[in-house]
Design a protein around this motif. Structure first.
Motif, PDB file in Angstrom:
ATOM      1  N   HIS A  90       1.490  10.577   9.625  1.00  0.00           N
ATOM      2  CA  HIS A  90       0.892  10.292   8.311  1.00  0.00           C
ATOM      3  C   HIS A  90       0.493  11.581   7.601  1.00  0.00           C
ATOM      4  N   HIS A  99       5.188   9.813   1.816  1.00  0.00           N
ATOM      5  CA  HIS A  99       4.622   8.687   2.558  1.00  0.00           C
ATOM      6  C   HIS A  99       4.822   7.410   1.746  1.00  0.00           C
ATOM      7  N   VAL A 100       5.275   6.369   2.414  1.00  0.00           N
ATOM      8  CA  VAL A 100       5.604   5.124   1.724  1.00  0.00           C
ATOM      9  C   VAL A 100       4.368   4.390   1.244  1.00  0.00           C
ATOM     10  N   ASP A 101       3.220   4.602   1.902  1.00  0.00           N
ATOM     11  CA  ASP A 101       1.994   3.884   1.532  1.00  0.00           C
ATOM     12  C   ASP A 101       1.049   4.717   0.679  1.00  0.00           C
ATOM     13  N   TYR A 125       0.280  -6.467  -1.383  1.00  0.00           N
ATOM     14  CA  TYR A 125       0.936  -6.429  -0.064  1.00  0.00           C
ATOM     15  C   TYR A 125       0.285  -5.363   0.808  1.00  0.00           C
ATOM     16  N   ARG A 126       0.230  -5.652   2.085  1.00  0.00           N
ATOM     17  CA  ARG A 126      -0.402  -4.740   3.030  1.00  0.00           C
ATOM     18  C   ARG A 126       0.460  -3.500   3.223  1.00  0.00           C
ATOM     19  N   PRO A 127      -0.144  -2.371   3.669  1.00  0.00           N
ATOM     20  CA  PRO A 127       0.630  -1.150   3.886  1.00  0.00           C
ATOM     21  C   PRO A 127       1.674  -1.343   4.985  1.00  0.00           C
ATOM     22  N   VAL A 128       2.727  -0.557   4.898  1.00  0.00           N
ATOM     23  CA  VAL A 128       3.829  -0.677   5.841  1.00  0.00           C
ATOM     24  C   VAL A 128       3.463  -0.072   7.182  1.00  0.00           C
ATOM     25  N   THR A 129       2.989   1.176   7.180  1.00  0.00           N
ATOM     26  CA  THR A 129       2.696   1.866   8.447  1.00  0.00           C
ATOM     27  C   THR A 129       1.273   2.413   8.510  1.00  0.00           C
ATOM     28  N   LYS A 133      -3.311   1.486   1.866  1.00  0.00           N
ATOM     29  CA  LYS A 133      -2.352   1.781   0.795  1.00  0.00           C
ATOM     30  C   LYS A 133      -3.136   2.487  -0.307  1.00  0.00           C
ATOM     31  N   HIS A 161      -7.336  -3.333   1.838  1.00  0.00           N
ATOM     32  CA  HIS A 161      -6.442  -2.295   2.340  1.00  0.00           C
ATOM     33  C   HIS A 161      -5.988  -1.332   1.246  1.00  0.00           C
TER      34      HIS A 161
END
Length: 622
Positions: A90, A99-101, A125-129, A133, A161
């Motif tokens: 991260h 970072h995707v989130d 939507y919840r974070p991916v990893t 978010k 989140h």
């Protein structure tokens, strides 16, 4: 196919030395302490607002917060921390901006409602990893009104989140409804001393020797911005190679030598405009920007003012010894009014140079103005000249008809003071000596009580008290048989003219709410009192022009002016009472009639035809 190793692309200093944790932020102790305690105590807000000047570290701080909230440690088992490891997936992906989130949005190019609607839809939507978010919105003040409104509901009640981090340089353009839903942090400008130490450390890591003077110039030019300073340092290293000197940085920025700025300012304050223009031309020929020269002069005027008020300011860290000694000498020779006047001229001149088609010519005109204004007489000098003019008139000493203005001044203030002195020399009454209406016979008369047996003695005292006005009353009586010129010849006559024409309201204002500044036939200048109407000057001028048949210029002034006619009449009453009360016969009468008070002093019949008749009572009141 070549086997040569691929060369690593160069990264500018501002990116290469971007802080990766809170310990790397300089000059932001309050922000670091607050965020450290919040993360350690689990009191993490759902939205942060970071504001400050450009290059101060807003986006860097936002990324550090994202790392601190999503870091899992080198072993992948860590939690929220104030010291991100910088090694986990991260931390690495956030540092590399992939970072995707952690979504970074540039509000300058995503200003519409649709952009914010997409953002709020994705926030559900919840974070991916990652753990959170995080939305980082840079230059948030660029969002449209509709975009701000679309963001409000999600910003007030976001999912657990989701975290929002906003950054802006124009905090005043952000709606209050958005600010009230965020924790605000103001990132402060970094002091010049802190920037110098930071740049010195980076130069050491780069293996480049930079002189202290060069570091000080770069820090001053950065104006508290770390990124701007690092960009200038990067440019200076590329220009100079292995060693960076102060003269090289000065040439790079188009700055003048500090010694030349001192010389130029000294010539200006001495009124030597020819030398000042020569120095400016030399500095311009050497590459100095005229606008930057004026900025340096402004900074010097400010610094000398501080040294004059607080001499310890010259001992501040980073001030060269030569500047310290010369600054003290100049501060001792210059007064605060002269320095503040120079500041105002330079401040106004900056705007002119910025908008002028020929900056050098505009800068030269500013220097001409400053050199001549530096020699203007101070208000104290003008008051002294006025006082000396009165003293000369009283002693009978002849004075020059026209004053000689001081070098560089326009002579307006001196001419006014000399005109006032000339009025005294010619025997004309000053504004403060003008009686109410025309002559002492029209003054508010003072009454006396219980002094009938000694009336003749009291009237004799009155004669002595108004002796200076007796001749004037006699002249007024003789002048009644002559043809008077049109229009009032004094302010008292002007006020009486309004009473004669049944303008009672305006007459009252003239007597009680007008402080005379200047009077001459055809012109009246006064300071209105608190209760004077706004259109008083226009009404007076219009009526005077109609009555006299000549044009009258009536203007309002900010000068103090003379007391009002009513105040002058009250002062005259006080003087008359004091003169009458001091007479032995009046004192004997007061002893004979205890409790009696002098309320009116009547003029002697010999003072003029306006004297009261014998049938008027004394109006004695016990």
């Amino acid at each position: 196919m070549s086997d040569a190793p691929e060369q690593t692309p160069y990264r500018v200093l501002a990116r290469k030395y971007r802080p990766g944790d809170f310990s790397g932020l300089i000059g932001q102790q309050a922000l670091v302490r607050t965020l450290t305690n919040a993360i350690s105590g689990g009191r993490i807000a759902h939205a942060f607002m970071l504001t400050g000047v450009r290059g101060i570290g807003k986006t860097t701080t936002a990324r550090i917060i994202a790392k601190a909230l999503n870091c899992v440690g080198p072993d992948g088992t860590g939690g929220e921390t104030v010291t991100p490891c910088g090694a986990c997936e991260h931390c690495v992906s956030i540092a590399e901006d992939r970072h995707v989130d952690v979504i970074e949005v540039d509000a300058a190019s995503h200003t519409g409602v649709d952009n914010i609607r997409d953002l709020t839809d994705g926030a559900r939507y919840r974070p991916v990893t990652a753990r959170y978010k995080i939305y980082i919105i840079d230059e948030v003040h660029m969002l449209s009104r509709g975009a701000f409104n679309a963001l409000l509901k999600t910003l007030e009640e976001p999912p657990e989140h989701v975290k929002f981090i906003f950054a802006t340089t124009e905090i005043r353009k952000v709606p209050v409804t958005v600010l009230s839903r965020c924790q605000r942090f103001d990132l402060r400008r970094v002091a010049a001393e802190g920037l110098v130490e930071h740049f010195r450390a980076i130069a050491g890591k780069e293996g480049v020797k930079v002189e202290d003077e060069a570091l000080a110039i770069i820090a001053r030019a950065a104006d508290g911005s770390v990124r701007d300073g690092l960009s200038l340092l990067d440019q200076a290293m590329a220009l100079a190679g292995d060693g960076v000197t102060g003269s090289q940085v000065r040439d790079m920025l188009g700055l003048a030598d500090r010694t030349q700025v001192f010389d130029l300012f000294e010539s200006l304050m001495a009124g030597d405009i020819a030398d000042a223009l020569d120095r400016l031309e030399t500095m311009y020929r050497d590459g100095a920007d005229p606008l930057v020269v004026l900025q340096d002069l402004m900074e010097l005027a400010y610094w000398l003012t501080r040294v004059t008020i607080v001499p310890e300011a010259a001992d501040a860290a980073g001030t060269p010894e030569a500047e310290r000694e010369r600054g003290r000498e100049m501060a001792a020779a210059l007064s605060i009014p002269a320095l503040t006047r120079a500041w105002q001229v330079l401040l106004k001149g900056l705007e002119e140079v910025q908008t002028a088609p020929a900056p050098l010519q505009a800068a030269e005109m500013v220097l001409v103005r400053l050199a001549y204004m530096a020699e203007l007489p101070s208000p104290a000098d003008l008051a002294r000249e006025l006082h000396e003019g009165k003293a000369s008139a009283e002693s009978g000493t002849a004075r020059p008809e026209k004053p000689t203005p001081r070098p560089g001044g326009n002579g307006e203030g001196t001419a006014r003071a000399a005109a006032a002195g000339a009025a005294v020399a010619e025997g004309r009454p000053e504004p403060s000596d003008l009686p109410l209406r025309d002559g002492p016979s029209a003054l508010l008369r003072v009454r006396e009580q219980a002094v009938e047996p000694h009336a003749e003695a009291a009237l004799a005292v009155r004669e002595q008290a108004v002796e200076p006005h007796a001749e004037e009353s006699a002249r007024a009586a003789v002048s009644k048989h002559e043809v008077a010129p049109p229009g009032p010849r004094s302010f008292a006559e002007l006020a009486a003219l309004f009473e004669q024409n049944r303008e009672a309201v305006l007459h009252t204002h003239l007597c009680r709410n007008v402080h005379l500044v200047r009077f001459e036939p055809g012109r009246l200048e006064f300071r209105p009192g608190e209760h004077a109407p706004r259109d008083l000057a226009n009404r007076i001028g219009a009526l005077l022009s109609d009555w006299t048949g000549q044009r009258w210029v009536v203007s309002v002034s900010q000068d103090e002016g003379a007391p009002t006619l009513a105040e002058q009449a009250e002062q005259a009453q006080t003087r008359e009472r004091e003169a009458a009360a001091g007479h032995p016969l009046v004192q004997a009468a007061q002893k004979a009639f205890p409790g009696a008070k002098i309320t009116r002093v009547r003029p002697s019949p010999r003072t003029g035809p306006d004297a009261p008749g014998e049938d008027e009572s004394n109006d004695a009141n016990d």
